[in-house]
Scaffold this active site. Structure first.
Site, PDB file in Angstrom:
ATOM      1  N   ASN A 152       0.797  -1.231   0.000  1.00 31.37           N
ATOM      2  CA  ASN A 152       0.000   0.000   0.000  1.00 31.37           C
ATOM      3  C   ASN A 152       0.832   1.285   0.000  1.00 31.37           C
ATOM      4  O   ASN A 152       0.392   2.305  -0.516  1.00 31.37           O
ATOM      5  CB  ASN A 152      -1.002  -0.010   1.164  1.00 31.37           C
ATOM      6  CG  ASN A 152      -0.362  -0.246   2.507  1.00 31.37           C
ATOM      7  OD1 ASN A 152       0.774  -0.714   2.611  1.00 31.37           O
ATOM      8  ND2 ASN A 152      -1.089   0.078   3.562  1.00 31.37           N
ATOM      9  N   ARG A 160      11.354   3.330   5.329  1.00 26.64           N
ATOM     10  CA  ARG A 160      11.157   3.338   6.779  1.00 26.64           C
ATOM     11  C   ARG A 160      11.920   2.202   7.449  1.00 26.64           C
ATOM     12  O   ARG A 160      12.282   2.296   8.627  1.00 26.64           O
ATOM     13  CB  ARG A 160       9.661   3.251   7.105  1.00 26.64           C
ATOM     14  CG  ARG A 160       9.353   3.559   8.559  1.00 26.64           C
ATOM     15  CD  ARG A 160       7.919   3.955   8.761  1.00 26.64           C
ATOM     16  NE  ARG A 160       7.019   2.817   8.782  1.00 26.64           N
ATOM     17  CZ  ARG A 160       5.704   2.915   8.977  1.00 26.64           C
ATOM     18  NH1 ARG A 160       5.140   4.108   9.112  1.00 26.64           N
ATOM     19  NH2 ARG A 160       4.940   1.849   8.990  1.00 26.64           N
ATOM     20  N   GLY A 229       2.475  -5.800   7.682  1.00 20.89           N
ATOM     21  CA  GLY A 229       1.460  -6.567   6.968  1.00 20.89           C
ATOM     22  C   GLY A 229       0.343  -6.974   7.908  1.00 20.89           C
ATOM     23  O   GLY A 229       0.129  -6.357   8.951  1.00 20.89           O
ATOM     24  N   ARG A 279      -7.043   8.560   2.748  1.00 25.28           N
ATOM     25  CA  ARG A 279      -5.642   8.441   2.349  1.00 25.28           C
ATOM     26  C   ARG A 279      -5.423   7.075   1.713  1.00 25.28           C
ATOM     27  O   ARG A 279      -5.780   6.046   2.263  1.00 25.28           O
ATOM     28  CB  ARG A 279      -4.734   8.609   3.575  1.00 25.28           C
ATOM     29  CG  ARG A 279      -3.258   8.681   3.218  1.00 25.28           C
ATOM     30  CD  ARG A 279      -2.394   8.755   4.457  1.00 25.28           C
ATOM     31  NE  ARG A 279      -0.994   8.961   4.094  1.00 25.28           N
ATOM     32  CZ  ARG A 279       0.021   8.732   4.916  1.00 25.28           C
ATOM     33  NH1 ARG A 279      -0.206   8.313   6.141  1.00 25.28           N
ATOM     34  NH2 ARG A 279       1.258   8.937   4.516  1.00 25.28           N
ATOM     35  N   CYS A 285      -3.228   1.022   7.135  1.00 34.66           N
ATOM     36  CA  CYS A 285      -3.457   0.460   8.471  1.00 34.66           C
ATOM     37  C   CYS A 285      -3.918   1.527   9.445  1.00 34.66           C
ATOM     38  O   CYS A 285      -4.527   1.223  10.469  1.00 34.66           O
ATOM     39  CB  CYS A 285      -2.203  -0.237   8.980  1.00 34.66           C
ATOM     40  SG  CYS A 285      -0.750   0.833   8.984  1.00 34.66           S
ATOM     41  N   GLU A 459       8.635   2.221  14.585  1.00 32.99           N
ATOM     42  CA  GLU A 459       9.427   2.658  13.433  1.00 32.99           C
ATOM     43  C   GLU A 459       9.404   4.179  13.383  1.00 32.99           C
ATOM     44  O   GLU A 459       8.410   4.811  13.722  1.00 32.99           O
ATOM     45  CB  GLU A 459       8.870   2.068  12.136  1.00 32.99           C
ATOM     46  CG  GLU A 459       8.997   0.555  12.071  1.00 32.99           C
ATOM     47  CD  GLU A 459       8.517  -0.017  10.745  1.00 32.99           C
ATOM     48  OE1 GLU A 459       9.263  -0.807  10.140  1.00 32.99           O
ATOM     49  OE2 GLU A 459       7.391   0.314  10.330  1.00 32.99           O
TER      50      GLU A 459
END
Length: 479
Positions: A152, A160, A229, A279, A285, A459
């Site tokens: 996505n 990242r 994921g 978005r 997510c 992250e």
């Protein structure tokens, strides 16, 4: 990018899959095949593992400033090639060009951020409590990493993970999603151009994820897994990591609540809803999944949101004026169709959208549902599509309880003009991130991640590099 590589990137070279296999890359706006890329198998995974393992010791000794400058050069190249990268991204996953350009900037920023963090890795020291011994702490790279990214945000999810790994001195194998390999291959080419040594980054594109990833995780040389994921796949990978106790960080699914209180500024709330829901066509997510709106303002909020959603232009992402591109594939669209149909069967009213358009491509219209039954499947399923499902509430305790009634806890959104309530509700939400009167939380300078079954670790931000570093304690007796 007309010269985007289509082969595997192993040990600094572009190579075909060992068995010659390839896999198609489709344009979800047309269904047409735009490229064939190498489809790696187990032998290719071993070669990538060999390359990463062989490069690790020398790369770990590389000066932090050198690693920093490589990331900075890569950042600059990405910015220079914004339009090329945006067109490539749109062609393989569908998002409108304006949004793709935004992702390129977002992706590049991770390299700039971690270029600065590379030179700030520190340790510590001091006198131990007995007064006779000293403690020296150093931080060193965890070792070769396996990075698995989703489709996505194909460029940003790569940077990242790659950014902090490079900054920390780790080598890596990147396995991008099979739907969107081209952005990752383009990124590898950019890093090579920026001066990244051979073997530090290896990119293995594949439709045979189990054949490639499981042997790597069970083999003993990969010391770190970073995965973005689904929660279902994350559980499977964690089990595979257990054999060799592979350090893991995971950014998994979400089921974000979007809470609008009676004192909210409805203009802000609708603006925030458009950001949090639309978005990437809702394929995020962080997308708002469950809209809890106070009963006193629910009708007006729904009306305004439906008006805004209904005004969006749906079409191929390359076309001027398009706001909403296609979903990633037919399977993704079918899931959205089924969730909407289930909600309608249970009594939901469709304020706008709700019908799949005829013609080619995986398009689905922006949709607003109201009077949604709490038992509807889309209440406990990540929609991953442009559907806003509105439920009403009357009481703060009630809405917090309903918002937390989910296995996931990535992000929540709260809209209120009351400071006390804003802090109180935000602190009670079982999520890793809160958008307070805003629908956008992602920023390279902030720690991104969730709680419960939404993942492990963070992250981005100052803590993002920690996932790729280990502490070593040195005891020094002083006589």
């Amino acid at each position: 990018m007309t010269d985007t590589p289509t082969q595997l990137f192993i040990g600094g070279s572009w190579v075909a899959a060992a068995d010659g296999a390839t896999m198609p890359v489709d344009d979800p706006a047309t269904g047409e095949i735009i490229a064939h890329v190498a489809d790696a198998g187990a032998k290719d995974a071993r070669l990538a593992e060999d390359a990463a393992a062989e490069a690790q010791e020398e790369w770990a000794r590389t000066a932090p400033r050198v690693r920093s400058e490589i990331l900075r050069r890569a950042y600059e190249i990405i910015i220079e090639r914004t339009d090329e990268l945006a067109h490539l991204m749109t062609s393989e996953m569908g998002k409108p060009l304006a949004e793709a350009r935004g992702e390129v900037a977002y992706a590049a920023e991770f390299f700039r951020w971690f270029s600065e963090e590379a030179v700030r890795i520190d340790g510590g020291g001091g006198v131990l409590p007995d007064g006779r011994n000293r403690m020296l702490l150093s931080r060193r790279p965890v070792g070769p990493c396996l990075l698995i990214t989703p489709w996505n945000f194909p460029l940003a999810m790569g940077t990242r993970k790659i950014g902090p790994a490079i900054a920390a001195g780790c080598t890596m194998i990147l396995k991008p999603a099979p739907q969107t390999p081209l952005s990752s291959l383009a990124l590898a080419a950019i890093l090579k151009e920026a001066g990244l040594p051979d073997g530090v980054l290896n990119v293995v594109t594949t439709s045979r994820a189990g054949e490639v990833c499981e042997p790597l995780l069970r083999g003993g040389r990969i010391r770190k897994l970073s995965f973005t994921g689904s929660t279902q796949v994350g559980r499977l990978l964690l089990a595979q990591c257990a054999d060799k106790v592979v350090r893991s960080s995971m950014e998994l699914g979400g089921n974000a609540p979007f809470i609008v209180f009676e004192d909210a500024d409805l203009g802000k709330a609708v603006d925030g809803a458009m950001l949090a829901k639309m978005r990437n066509m809702g394929e995020a997510c962080t997308a708002a999944n469950r809209f809890f709106v106070h009963r006193s303002v629910a009708e007006e909020f729904g009306r305004q949101l439906a008006e805004r959603m209904g005004g969006l232009v749906v079409g191929p992402g390359t076309r001027d004026g398009v706001d909403v591109g296609p979903l990633i594939d037919a399977t993704g669209r079918a899931k959205v169709e089924e969730l909407v149909a289930d909600a309608v069967e249970r009594g939901a009213r469709v304020l706008v959208g709700g019908r799949t358009p005829a013609g080619p491509g995986c398009f689905y219209p922006p949709t607003v549902l109201t009077d949604v039954d709490p038992g509807s499947r889309l209440m406990d399923t990540e929609i991953f599509g442009p559907v806003a499902a509105i439920l009403t509430f009357d009481d703060e305790n009630e809405v917090v309880s309903r918002a937390n009634d989910t296995p996931w806890g990535l992000v929540g959104y709260v809209f209120t003009e009351g400071l006390d309530r804003a802090l109180r509700v935000s602190e009670r939400l079982e999520v890793g991130m809160v958008g307070l009167n805003t629908g956008l939380v992602s920023n390279p300078a902030a720690p991104f991640g969730g709680v419960k079954q939404s993942g492990l670790g963070r992250e981005g931000g100052r803590v993002g590099i920690d996932e790729f570093l280990e502490y070593q304690y040195l005891a020094v007796p002083v006589r």
